[in-house]
Design a protein around this motif. Structure first.
Motif, PDB file in Angstrom:
ATOM      1  N   LEU A 242       0.832  -1.214   0.000  1.00  0.00           N
ATOM      2  CA  LEU A 242       0.000   0.000   0.000  1.00  0.00           C
ATOM      3  C   LEU A 242       0.863   1.259   0.000  1.00  0.00           C
ATOM      4  O   LEU A 242       0.586   2.212  -0.751  1.00  0.00           O
ATOM      5  CB  LEU A 242      -0.949  -0.012   1.195  1.00  0.00           C
ATOM      6  CG  LEU A 242      -2.031  -1.095   1.180  1.00  0.00           C
ATOM      7  CD1 LEU A 242      -2.781  -1.120   2.500  1.00  0.00           C
ATOM      8  CD2 LEU A 242      -2.989  -0.913   0.008  1.00  0.00           C
ATOM      9  N   ALA A 243       1.905   1.272   0.815  1.00  0.00           N
ATOM     10  CA  ALA A 243       2.797   2.436   0.861  1.00  0.00           C
ATOM     11  C   ALA A 243       3.511   2.609  -0.473  1.00  0.00           C
ATOM     12  O   ALA A 243       3.626   3.725  -0.995  1.00  0.00           O
ATOM     13  CB  ALA A 243       3.799   2.296   2.002  1.00  0.00           C
ATOM     14  N   TYR A 244       3.983   1.515  -1.043  1.00  0.00           N
ATOM     15  CA  TYR A 244       4.686   1.554  -2.329  1.00  0.00           C
ATOM     16  C   TYR A 244       3.781   2.137  -3.418  1.00  0.00           C
ATOM     17  O   TYR A 244       4.203   3.002  -4.189  1.00  0.00           O
ATOM     18  CB  TYR A 244       5.137   0.144  -2.711  1.00  0.00           C
ATOM     19  CG  TYR A 244       5.950   0.085  -3.984  1.00  0.00           C
ATOM     20  CD1 TYR A 244       7.336   0.109  -3.931  1.00  0.00           C
ATOM     21  CD2 TYR A 244       5.343   0.004  -5.235  1.00  0.00           C
ATOM     22  CE1 TYR A 244       8.097   0.056  -5.097  1.00  0.00           C
ATOM     23  CE2 TYR A 244       6.084  -0.056  -6.401  1.00  0.00           C
ATOM     24  CZ  TYR A 244       7.457  -0.024  -6.331  1.00  0.00           C
ATOM     25  OH  TYR A 244       8.199  -0.075  -7.478  1.00  0.00           O
ATOM     26  N   ILE A 245       2.551   1.667  -3.467  1.00  0.00           N
ATOM     27  CA  ILE A 245       1.603   2.147  -4.480  1.00  0.00           C
ATOM     28  C   ILE A 245       1.338   3.634  -4.312  1.00  0.00           C
ATOM     29  O   ILE A 245       1.310   4.378  -5.295  1.00  0.00           O
ATOM     30  CB  ILE A 245       0.302   1.321  -4.433  1.00  0.00           C
ATOM     31  CG1 ILE A 245       0.583  -0.092  -4.974  1.00  0.00           C
ATOM     32  CG2 ILE A 245      -0.824   2.007  -5.207  1.00  0.00           C
ATOM     33  CD1 ILE A 245      -0.544  -1.077  -4.748  1.00  0.00           C
ATOM     34  N   HIS A 246       1.163   4.072  -3.090  1.00  0.00           N
ATOM     35  CA  HIS A 246       0.896   5.497  -2.862  1.00  0.00           C
ATOM     36  C   HIS A 246       2.114   6.361  -3.207  1.00  0.00           C
ATOM     37  O   HIS A 246       1.978   7.399  -3.855  1.00  0.00           O
ATOM     38  CB  HIS A 246       0.472   5.743  -1.420  1.00  0.00           C
ATOM     39  CG  HIS A 246       0.125   7.171  -1.162  1.00  0.00           C
ATOM     40  ND1 HIS A 246      -1.051   7.735  -1.603  1.00  0.00           N
ATOM     41  CD2 HIS A 246       0.813   8.161  -0.553  1.00  0.00           C
ATOM     42  CE1 HIS A 246      -1.081   9.006  -1.269  1.00  0.00           C
ATOM     43  NE2 HIS A 246       0.043   9.293  -0.622  1.00  0.00           N
ATOM     44  N   ILE A 247       3.275   5.948  -2.791  1.00  0.00           N
ATOM     45  CA  ILE A 247       4.492   6.738  -3.004  1.00  0.00           C
ATOM     46  C   ILE A 247       4.930   6.723  -4.471  1.00  0.00           C
ATOM     47  O   ILE A 247       5.454   7.712  -4.977  1.00  0.00           O
ATOM     48  CB  ILE A 247       5.624   6.239  -2.072  1.00  0.00           C
ATOM     49  CG1 ILE A 247       5.275   6.583  -0.623  1.00  0.00           C
ATOM     50  CG2 ILE A 247       6.973   6.827  -2.472  1.00  0.00           C
ATOM     51  CD1 ILE A 247       6.184   5.937   0.414  1.00  0.00           C
ATOM     52  N   ASN A 248       4.698   5.627  -5.163  1.00  0.00           N
ATOM     53  CA  ASN A 248       5.174   5.464  -6.541  1.00  0.00           C
ATOM     54  C   ASN A 248       4.045   5.525  -7.570  1.00  0.00           C
ATOM     55  O   ASN A 248       4.079   4.804  -8.570  1.00  0.00           O
ATOM     56  CB  ASN A 248       5.917   4.130  -6.671  1.00  0.00           C
ATOM     57  CG  ASN A 248       7.198   4.123  -5.894  1.00  0.00           C
ATOM     58  OD1 ASN A 248       8.139   4.805  -6.266  1.00  0.00           O
ATOM     59  ND2 ASN A 248       7.240   3.368  -4.814  1.00  0.00           N
TER      60      ASN A 248
ATOM     61  N   THR B  59       3.329   7.292 -10.031  1.00  0.00           N
ATOM     62  CA  THR B  59       3.663   7.553 -11.436  1.00  0.00           C
ATOM     63  C   THR B  59       4.726   6.602 -11.973  1.00  0.00           C
ATOM     64  O   THR B  59       5.172   6.753 -13.107  1.00  0.00           O
ATOM     65  CB  THR B  59       4.149   9.007 -11.616  1.00  0.00           C
ATOM     66  OG1 THR B  59       5.309   9.198 -10.805  1.00  0.00           O
ATOM     67  CG2 THR B  59       3.067  10.006 -11.234  1.00  0.00           C
ATOM     68  N   ASN B  60       5.134   5.627 -11.187  1.00  0.00           N
ATOM     69  CA  ASN B  60       6.166   4.667 -11.597  1.00  0.00           C
ATOM     70  C   ASN B  60       5.535   3.314 -11.933  1.00  0.00           C
ATOM     71  O   ASN B  60       4.326   3.163 -11.932  1.00  0.00           O
ATOM     72  CB  ASN B  60       7.213   4.504 -10.493  1.00  0.00           C
ATOM     73  CG  ASN B  60       7.969   5.796 -10.236  1.00  0.00           C
ATOM     74  OD1 ASN B  60       8.196   6.575 -11.152  1.00  0.00           O
ATOM     75  ND2 ASN B  60       8.345   6.013  -8.992  1.00  0.00           N
ATOM     76  N   ASP B  61       6.365   2.344 -12.184  1.00  0.00           N
ATOM     77  CA  ASP B  61       5.929   0.986 -12.487  1.00  0.00           C
ATOM     78  C   ASP B  61       5.264   0.377 -11.257  1.00  0.00           C
ATOM     79  O   ASP B  61       5.893   0.217 -10.214  1.00  0.00           O
ATOM     80  CB  ASP B  61       7.145   0.145 -12.908  1.00  0.00           C
ATOM     81  CG  ASP B  61       6.798  -1.280 -13.280  1.00  0.00           C
ATOM     82  OD1 ASP B  61       5.599  -1.640 -13.296  1.00  0.00           O
ATOM     83  OD2 ASP B  61       7.734  -2.046 -13.571  1.00  0.00           O
ATOM     84  N   LEU B  62       3.986   0.051 -11.383  1.00  0.00           N
ATOM     85  CA  LEU B  62       3.241  -0.534 -10.272  1.00  0.00           C
ATOM     86  C   LEU B  62       2.854  -1.982 -10.557  1.00  0.00           C
ATOM     87  O   LEU B  62       1.881  -2.493 -10.010  1.00  0.00           O
ATOM     88  CB  LEU B  62       1.995   0.303  -9.973  1.00  0.00           C
ATOM     89  CG  LEU B  62       2.256   1.717  -9.462  1.00  0.00           C
ATOM     90  CD1 LEU B  62       0.961   2.476  -9.256  1.00  0.00           C
ATOM     91  CD2 LEU B  62       3.065   1.688  -8.173  1.00  0.00           C
TER      92      LEU B  62
END
Length: 141
Positions: A14-20, A22-25
């Motif tokens: 969840l943190a990764y998705i929020h922080i990134n 505009t990047n590869d998800l």
């Protein structure tokens, strides 16, 4: 004793998705951050989606939080993931012929319940926004 990292990994996702945003998800990219297999990420993402914490679209790597991070508690994430929702475990194989062995389970059950209630209350007070803020703040140090 085997430990489960599902809660840690779910919060990480969840943190990764929020922080990134505009990047590869893709699950592969997220798995690279966690150090896990992409299938583990996909499984956890299914749990998070089913709980209403994440939105996904099949065939497109654009997952997003379904709610604002401030409204997602660590307890919400804990409840969302498919795992045993008991923090503490009592040995069920104690000796019933022993004074301590015959009573320890009931005694510990009482105390463990109090501990779990306190832990769950604390988990409800900590939001995903708190985790994200700490990640970003620690990154700058």
């Amino acid at each position: 004793m085997r430990f489960s990292y599902k809660l840690s990994d779910a919060i990480h996702i969840l943190a990764y998705i929020h922080i990134n945003q505009t990047n590869d998800l893709s699950s592969k990219a997220i798995a690279g951050s966690i150090g896990a297999n992409a299938s583990v990420v996909r499984s956890l993402m299914l749990d998070l989606r089913a709980a209403g914490l994440l939105t996904t679209r099949q065939g497109v790597a654009t997952p997003a939080l379904a709610r604002e991070p401030a409204t997602i508690s660590l307890y919400d994430v804990y409840q969302a993931i498919n795992m045993t929702h008991q923090l503490l475990h009592i040995d069920p194989k104690t000796n019933p012929d022993c004074f301590v062995g015959s009573r320890i389970q009931d005694t510990l059950n009482h105390f463990y319940t109090e501990i779990e209630v306190a832990a769950f209350q604390k988990m409800q007070a900590i939001s995903l926004a708190d985790v994200i803020h700490d990640l970003v703040t620690n990154e700058q140090k």
